[in-house]
Design a protein around this motif. Sequence first.
Motif, PDB file in Angstrom:
ATOM      1  N   GLU A 139      67.543  56.550  56.227  1.00 47.95           N
ATOM      2  CA  GLU A 139      67.287  55.806  57.460  1.00 47.95           C
ATOM      3  C   GLU A 139      65.792  55.556  57.647  1.00 47.95           C
ATOM      4  O   GLU A 139      65.352  55.187  58.743  1.00 47.95           O
ATOM      5  CB  GLU A 139      67.867  56.563  58.657  1.00 47.95           C
ATOM      6  N   CYS A 140      65.019  55.780  56.581  1.00 47.30           N
ATOM      7  CA  CYS A 140      63.571  55.478  56.545  1.00 47.30           C
ATOM      8  C   CYS A 140      62.769  56.291  57.548  1.00 47.30           C
ATOM      9  O   CYS A 140      61.657  55.886  57.929  1.00 47.30           O
ATOM     10  CB  CYS A 140      63.310  53.984  56.795  1.00 47.30           C
ATOM     11  N   GLY A 198      56.588  70.922  71.553  1.00 51.29           N
ATOM     12  CA  GLY A 198      57.680  70.543  72.434  1.00 51.29           C
ATOM     13  C   GLY A 198      57.978  69.068  72.477  1.00 51.29           C
ATOM     14  O   GLY A 198      58.757  68.617  73.323  1.00 51.29           O
ATOM     15  N   LYS A 199      57.367  68.304  71.587  1.00 56.80           N
ATOM     16  CA  LYS A 199      57.634  66.874  71.498  1.00 56.80           C
ATOM     17  C   LYS A 199      58.157  66.551  70.102  1.00 56.80           C
ATOM     18  O   LYS A 199      58.030  67.340  69.182  1.00 56.80           O
ATOM     19  CB  LYS A 199      56.356  66.063  71.767  1.00 56.80           C
ATOM     20  N   ILE A 200      58.739  65.379  69.970  1.00 57.16           N
ATOM     21  CA  ILE A 200      59.183  64.890  68.662  1.00 57.16           C
ATOM     22  C   ILE A 200      58.356  63.665  68.278  1.00 57.16           C
ATOM     23  O   ILE A 200      58.230  62.714  69.069  1.00 57.16           O
ATOM     24  CB  ILE A 200      60.680  64.513  68.666  1.00 57.16           C
ATOM     25  N   LEU A 201      57.784  63.717  67.105  1.00 59.89           N
ATOM     26  CA  LEU A 201      57.145  62.542  66.517  1.00 59.89           C
ATOM     27  C   LEU A 201      58.136  61.935  65.538  1.00 59.89           C
ATOM     28  O   LEU A 201      58.608  62.611  64.624  1.00 59.89           O
ATOM     29  CB  LEU A 201      55.840  62.915  65.806  1.00 59.89           C
ATOM     30  N   LEU A 202      58.473  60.674  65.739  1.00 53.42           N
ATOM     31  CA  LEU A 202      59.368  59.934  64.862  1.00 53.42           C
ATOM     32  C   LEU A 202      58.555  58.874  64.130  1.00 53.42           C
ATOM     33  O   LEU A 202      57.983  57.975  64.758  1.00 53.42           O
ATOM     34  CB  LEU A 202      60.488  59.263  65.669  1.00 53.42           C
ATOM     35  N   GLY A 203      58.488  58.993  62.812  1.00 50.31           N
ATOM     36  CA  GLY A 203      57.751  58.028  62.004  1.00 50.31           C
ATOM     37  C   GLY A 203      58.665  57.327  61.023  1.00 50.31           C
ATOM     38  O   GLY A 203      59.801  57.758  60.784  1.00 50.31           O
ATOM     39  N   ALA A 204      58.160  56.235  60.429  1.00 51.37           N
ATOM     40  CA  ALA A 204      59.022  55.416  59.576  1.00 51.37           C
ATOM     41  C   ALA A 204      58.267  54.871  58.377  1.00 51.37           C
ATOM     42  O   ALA A 204      57.057  54.619  58.436  1.00 51.37           O
ATOM     43  CB  ALA A 204      59.592  54.248  60.379  1.00 51.37           C
ATOM     44  N   GLU A 228      59.582  45.263  68.144  1.00 46.68           N
ATOM     45  CA  GLU A 228      60.669  44.581  67.447  1.00 46.68           C
ATOM     46  C   GLU A 228      60.765  45.048  65.994  1.00 46.68           C
ATOM     47  O   GLU A 228      61.861  45.222  65.454  1.00 46.68           O
ATOM     48  CB  GLU A 228      60.457  43.072  67.511  1.00 46.68           C
ATOM     49  N   HIS A 229      59.604  45.260  65.363  1.00 49.29           N
ATOM     50  CA  HIS A 229      59.589  45.705  63.976  1.00 49.29           C
ATOM     51  C   HIS A 229      60.133  47.138  63.854  1.00 49.29           C
ATOM     52  O   HIS A 229      60.822  47.471  62.884  1.00 49.29           O
ATOM     53  CB  HIS A 229      58.149  45.654  63.443  1.00 49.29           C
ATOM     54  N   PHE A 230      59.837  47.964  64.859  1.00 51.61           N
ATOM     55  CA  PHE A 230      60.223  49.376  64.809  1.00 51.61           C
ATOM     56  C   PHE A 230      61.634  49.615  65.343  1.00 51.61           C
ATOM     57  O   PHE A 230      62.239  50.663  65.065  1.00 51.61           O
ATOM     58  CB  PHE A 230      59.218  50.198  65.631  1.00 51.61           C
ATOM     59  N   ALA A 231      62.179  48.676  66.063  1.00 49.41           N
ATOM     60  CA  ALA A 231      63.450  48.882  66.770  1.00 49.41           C
ATOM     61  C   ALA A 231      64.595  49.318  65.863  1.00 49.41           C
ATOM     62  O   ALA A 231      65.376  50.214  66.235  1.00 49.41           O
ATOM     63  CB  ALA A 231      63.828  47.615  67.535  1.00 49.41           C
ATOM     64  N   PRO A 232      64.785  48.730  64.650  1.00 52.39           N
ATOM     65  CA  PRO A 232      65.899  49.197  63.807  1.00 52.39           C
ATOM     66  C   PRO A 232      65.792  50.672  63.420  1.00 52.39           C
ATOM     67  O   PRO A 232      66.816  51.356  63.317  1.00 52.39           O
ATOM     68  CB  PRO A 232      65.794  48.292  62.567  1.00 52.39           C
ATOM     69  N   ILE A 233      64.576  51.151  63.223  1.00 48.62           N
ATOM     70  CA  ILE A 233      64.382  52.570  62.910  1.00 48.62           C
ATOM     71  C   ILE A 233      64.763  53.419  64.116  1.00 48.62           C
ATOM     72  O   ILE A 233      65.481  54.427  63.989  1.00 48.62           O
ATOM     73  CB  ILE A 233      62.915  52.840  62.508  1.00 48.62           C
ATOM     74  N   LEU A 234      64.300  53.020  65.295  1.00 45.91           N
ATOM     75  CA  LEU A 234      64.561  53.788  66.499  1.00 45.91           C
ATOM     76  C   LEU A 234      66.051  53.814  66.826  1.00 45.91           C
ATOM     77  O   LEU A 234      66.594  54.859  67.242  1.00 45.91           O
ATOM     78  CB  LEU A 234      63.769  53.204  67.675  1.00 45.91           C
ATOM     79  N   GLU A 235      66.725  52.710  66.613  1.00 54.84           N
ATOM     80  CA  GLU A 235      68.161  52.653  66.907  1.00 54.84           C
ATOM     81  C   GLU A 235      68.928  53.672  66.057  1.00 54.84           C
ATOM     82  O   GLU A 235      69.798  54.394  66.579  1.00 54.84           O
ATOM     83  CB  GLU A 235      68.672  51.246  66.635  1.00 54.84           C
ATOM     84  N   GLN A 236      68.614  53.747  64.771  1.00 52.44           N
ATOM     85  CA  GLN A 236      69.270  54.736  63.916  1.00 52.44           C
ATOM     86  C   GLN A 236      68.855  56.148  64.296  1.00 52.44           C
ATOM     87  O   GLN A 236      69.668  57.085  64.229  1.00 52.44           O
ATOM     88  CB  GLN A 236      68.917  54.473  62.449  1.00 52.44           C
ATOM     89  N   PRO A 254      70.457  62.723  68.888  1.00 47.95           N
ATOM     90  CA  PRO A 254      70.893  62.284  70.221  1.00 47.95           C
ATOM     91  C   PRO A 254      69.949  62.652  71.358  1.00 47.95           C
ATOM     92  O   PRO A 254      69.900  61.932  72.366  1.00 47.95           O
ATOM     93  CB  PRO A 254      72.254  62.981  70.378  1.00 47.95           C
ATOM     94  N   LEU A 255      69.158  63.719  71.188  1.00 44.05           N
ATOM     95  CA  LEU A 255      68.265  64.094  72.283  1.00 44.05           C
ATOM     96  C   LEU A 255      67.193  63.032  72.530  1.00 44.05           C
ATOM     97  O   LEU A 255      66.560  63.007  73.592  1.00 44.05           O
ATOM     98  CB  LEU A 255      67.633  65.461  72.039  1.00 44.05           C
ATOM     99  N   LEU A 256      66.972  62.135  71.582  1.00 41.33           N
ATOM    100  CA  LEU A 256      65.981  61.080  71.778  1.00 41.33           C
ATOM    101  C   LEU A 256      66.447  60.056  72.810  1.00 41.33           C
ATOM    102  O   LEU A 256      65.627  59.350  73.406  1.00 41.33           O
ATOM    103  CB  LEU A 256      65.697  60.357  70.459  1.00 41.33           C
ATOM    104  N   GLU A 257      67.753  59.962  73.012  1.00 42.74           N
ATOM    105  CA  GLU A 257      68.280  58.952  73.925  1.00 42.74           C
ATOM    106  C   GLU A 257      67.773  59.155  75.339  1.00 42.74           C
ATOM    107  O   GLU A 257      67.530  58.186  76.078  1.00 42.74           O
ATOM    108  CB  GLU A 257      69.812  58.979  73.901  1.00 42.74           C
TER     109      GLU A 257
END
Length: 822
Positions: A261-262, A270-276, A303-311, A317-320
């Motif tokens: 999922e890249c 206490g935070k999450i860093l999500l990278g792609a 817009e460029h990052f949205a597909p990564i974030l959606e997956q 699920p806690l990211l929601e």
Amino acid sequence: MTHPIPTQASAVIIGGGIAGCSVAYHLAKLGWKDVVLLERKQLTSGTTWHAAGLIAQLRATRNMTRLSKYSQELYGELEEETGVATGFRRNGSITVALTDERREEIYRQASMARAFGVEVNELALADLQSLYPHINPDGFAGAVHLPKDGQGDPGNIALALAKGARMRGAQIREQVRVTAIHETVRNGRRAVSGVTWEKDETGESGTIGTDFVVNCAGMWAAELGRRNGVCVPLQACEHFYIVTENIAGLTQLPTLRVPDECAYYKEDAGKILLGAFEPVSKPWGMDGIPDDFCFDQLPEDFEHFAPILEQAVNRMPLLESAGIHTFFNGPESFTPDDAYHLGEAPEVRGYFVAAGFNSVGIQSSGGAGMALAHWMDRGYPPFDLSDVDIRRMQPFMGNRTYLVERAKETLGLLYADHFPYRQKATARGVRRAPFHDQFRARGAVFGETAGWERPNWFAVEGQEREYRYSWQRQNWFDNSAAEHRAIRENVGLYDMTSFGKITVDGRDAEAFLNHVCGADMSVSVGKIVYTQFLNDHAGIEADVTVSRLSETCYLVVTPAATVVRDMSWLTRHRGDFAVSILDTTAAEGVLAIMGPRARDLMQAAAPWQDWSNDAHPFGTARQIEIGLGLARAHRVSYVGELGWEIYVSSDQCAHVLDTVLDAGRALDLKLCGLHAMDSCRIEKGFRHFGHDITEEDHVLEAGLGFAVKTSKPDFIGRDAVLRRKEEGLACRMLQFRLTDPEPLLFHAEPILRDGQIVGHLTSGAYGHTLGGAVGLGYVPCKGEDAARLLSSHFEIEIAGNRVTAEASLKPLYDPGSARTKS
């Protein structure tokens, strides 16, 4: 009190990111007292400050892993040494596979990790959920855990290295821009002589005299190199990540990678860093990196990052429900092959480079700084660094259009499936042999090496002409098997034009090559000699054939990717010898005609020559008439069969190929690709430079002592060869054949001797004649004779499974080389 910038220094480092700070630290640690680091703005202000700070141990090769492990150990000690908090902790890492192919990849990586001494565990689903309870396990196919991986604060690690350098006497000056690197000529070679600097705020300027400059300029490194004609191919790309708000109850977690999922996930405070690492990236700075760029970031592109974030929301699920604190977009540098640049530039003596870290700069820079400092201090690297040696880069790779096109792909390749034989898809077609269109019309499927388009296999009529990648037998496996059999049983033809050709000409050519080569170059005109360039430790700097074309002229033939490296080695050791050294690769095309019926084909294509063994013995070259043209026939073989390499002036290549194909119809001549060449060469136990033999592999332990003539005086490495003969070998290269015909070997699979891991395969391929996968690798044997070594039980580990292997010191195919010399 600030001291004035000195007018003389032992070394000047340009750039104050983590790489530059590491080089300064390690040079100072080696006792270089007057090292000066100049940073155009502030330390860490380019890329280092916004790096994710992941510090993994495992890399794709043993020596890259050694550098990463060194970085980890160094960062773990820096805080105590300097008092600067680095935030380093070993929280481990997990990689999750969502497909069977990815599971095969990560399990093979786990086997490789064991061979390299990295602790690793395969995880069942329950184990994964225990270590990382927040993950949605949908689609789980497998996972691996590296418990000693870590993370840290990138900026503070760099500042700790800078403080450590200062503590040992190095000067580090911020807000000082280098405007020019000066050169002189020493012993006929361009060499560094100093730098000119300027302070933008005050207008002050000055010059520092030095014999060593290190380009650690990060995104600016390519343009800085261009000012002196030094090729540092890299391109900045936008790199995205988000950081959440604080998440209640979130405790320390391993770094999580979900490459299918890249995405990667890092818990921090206490935070999450999500990278792609998205499949198609966004190059940046094509018009040049702004001089005033400092702790800056680029515009958001949600817009460029949205597909990564959606997956990611589905996977975690806690990211929601977590708020986004930061959406970050910052530039990082990427190279054409996703390996960083390290070492002395071939164009200018004393000009060193450490740049282009492809998003692994934090985990790599500690080791890279150590290795580069060793290189500068002693004149050679601490071990083989060919994976990142800047001499692997070809001059055309500095082309800006090429870099932009390739960079769109290379960022995403970090998390793409790392299939064997995977070819780059972008920036293709820049170098083509004169035979290219003729082979394409006949079904060639091309791969790329050093920019050269090379037929790797030939599709049959109606078959798709592209790779279908897999860890199992790929779609070309049967095609290559048929090509292999043609070479072994009848006659095959493949293109060797891409192999490098270096002409050494002049009054002292014989004496010069006798100094550089291990074998005796005092041979008659027309003789071909297989030899190595050795270093002072008898490690192998090049693996070549040398043909004497006249009393004063020799042709050195080397692999396609090593021409720049070999030209640099020859030029460096030219000294007072009266010779010219010229890259003539593009001047001639080369057709390899190999197989038991190669003599019949040559007789038909060039009937005016006598092709008998007496008239044209193995290891000789001669001028021939072929069709309406002229060529040079070299009787050598990299596949272990009777055959010739036909060297043809580029203007006559199309005609000569037509002539050979016409003559070959009656003999059922088969067009072959380089995959078939590789499977034939590994059956014969022929070494491949850069994999099986490198600068740290002793020529005797590589089994190549027959190519060294110690009776010849005064050649580089002679004393080291004689010492090892006296001391005995510490290891030997063995050839292995799996007794199970199904598994495949590629490289880096662990070698087990009597149940214990003792090494790893340096290369592997399928042996269609031997009926199983074949590999080469070194096995420790200090104090043992060959009989005791071979009496052991050997296995090769593949993705966690152990497979029994037959081992041999002699080639398993035609050990007496009767077929080659028939």
